[in-house]
Design an enzyme around this catalytic site. Structure first.
Site, short mmCIF file in Angstrom:
data_model
loop_
_atom_site.label_atom_id
_atom_site.label_comp_id
_atom_site.label_asym_id
_atom_site.label_seq_id
_atom_site.Cartn_x
_atom_site.Cartn_y
_atom_site.Cartn_z
N GLN A 1 24.89 23.35 45.68
CA GLN A 1 24.89 23.81 47.08
C GLN A 1 25.09 25.31 47.16
O GLN A 1 24.48 25.99 47.99
CB GLN A 1 25.97 23.08 47.87
N HIS B 1 26.23 16.50 51.44
CA HIS B 1 25.57 16.03 50.22
C HIS B 1 26.57 15.89 49.06
O HIS B 1 26.37 15.06 48.17
CB HIS B 1 24.44 16.97 49.83
N GLU C 1 18.21 17.93 62.24
CA GLU C 1 17.62 17.52 60.97
C GLU C 1 17.24 16.04 61.05
O GLU C 1 18.04 15.16 60.71
CB GLU C 1 18.61 17.75 59.82
N HIS D 1 17.92 13.76 57.81
CA HIS D 1 19.24 13.67 57.16
C HIS D 1 20.02 12.48 57.72
O HIS D 1 20.43 12.48 58.88
CB HIS D 1 20.01 14.97 57.39
#
Length: 201
Positions: free
Chosen positions: A78, A116, A169, A172
């Site tokens: 990330q 994530h 998003e 997601h």
């Protein structure tokens, strides 16, 4: 599929609730529906099994071209993605690093603040790359209306950016378990709103 404790998967990770650089779920497993041109993506076991069930139903409804493009990401992965976004914005807009970081954080979470890293979410769509136009696809509409039945929520909704801090998003999805996912769907709440209500009820 519900965990024994239905609150086990309500972890909140965002700009004000971070995880450490060494946080990593112990039960990561390969996602069966990873896009074929990607390295195998992973999720926590309970989330991945729920995702498999979702895919069976989605395909039965005629949506066969949706695949997972991203699952678990380490803190350092990330960090790499965030820094790339910052550098790209600085080059494009000619702004300072501090300003670029603010702009980047709307679309790419800084390290330690990305869902994530929890292993409980994935990005899935049928486009060449994740785009907001996925929301116009029939598959995206089906997911938005049915994901809760399998324990998933559309995490970053179109009208919730001022609360989540993340842009819309439509690709997601986050696993929270069927009970809470259904409640959030019925209340039309994002995770931040729901947790505030749930903890005060």
């Amino acid at each position: 599929m519900n965990p024994e404790n239905r609150d086990d998967y309500l972890i909140l990770v965002n700009s004000t609730h971070s995880v450490s650089n060494d946080y990593k779920p112990s039960d990561l497993t390969d996602i069966a529906d990873t896009r074929k041109d990607r390295d195998a993506q992973q999720m926590c076991l309970v989330a991945e099994k729920a995702l498999e069930a979702l895919y069976i139903e989605m395909r039965a409804n005629g949506f066969t071209d949706v695949s997972v493009t991203s699952g678990y990401r380490s803190y350092y992965t990330q960090e790499y993605l965030f820094n790339n976004s910052v550098n790209s914005i600085m080059s494009r807009d000619g702004c300072s690093e501090a300003e670029a970081k603010k702009k980047a954080a709307v679309g790419t979470a800084p390290p330690g603040t990305s869902e994530h890293q929890t292993g409980l979410c994935c990005d899935m769509h049928n486009l060449d790359t994740a785009k907001q136009s996925f929301a116009d696809e029939a598959a995206a509409k089906w997911l938005a209306e049915n994901a809760h039945k399998f324990g998933f929520i559309l995490r970053y909704q179109k009208d919730k950016q001022d609360i989540t801090g993340i842009m819309f998003e439509p690709w997601h999805f986050r696993y929270v378990g069927r009970y809470h996912a259904t409640k959030m769907y019925e209340y039309k709440m994002c995770l931040e709103e729901y947790l505030a209500k749930y903890k005060n009820s």
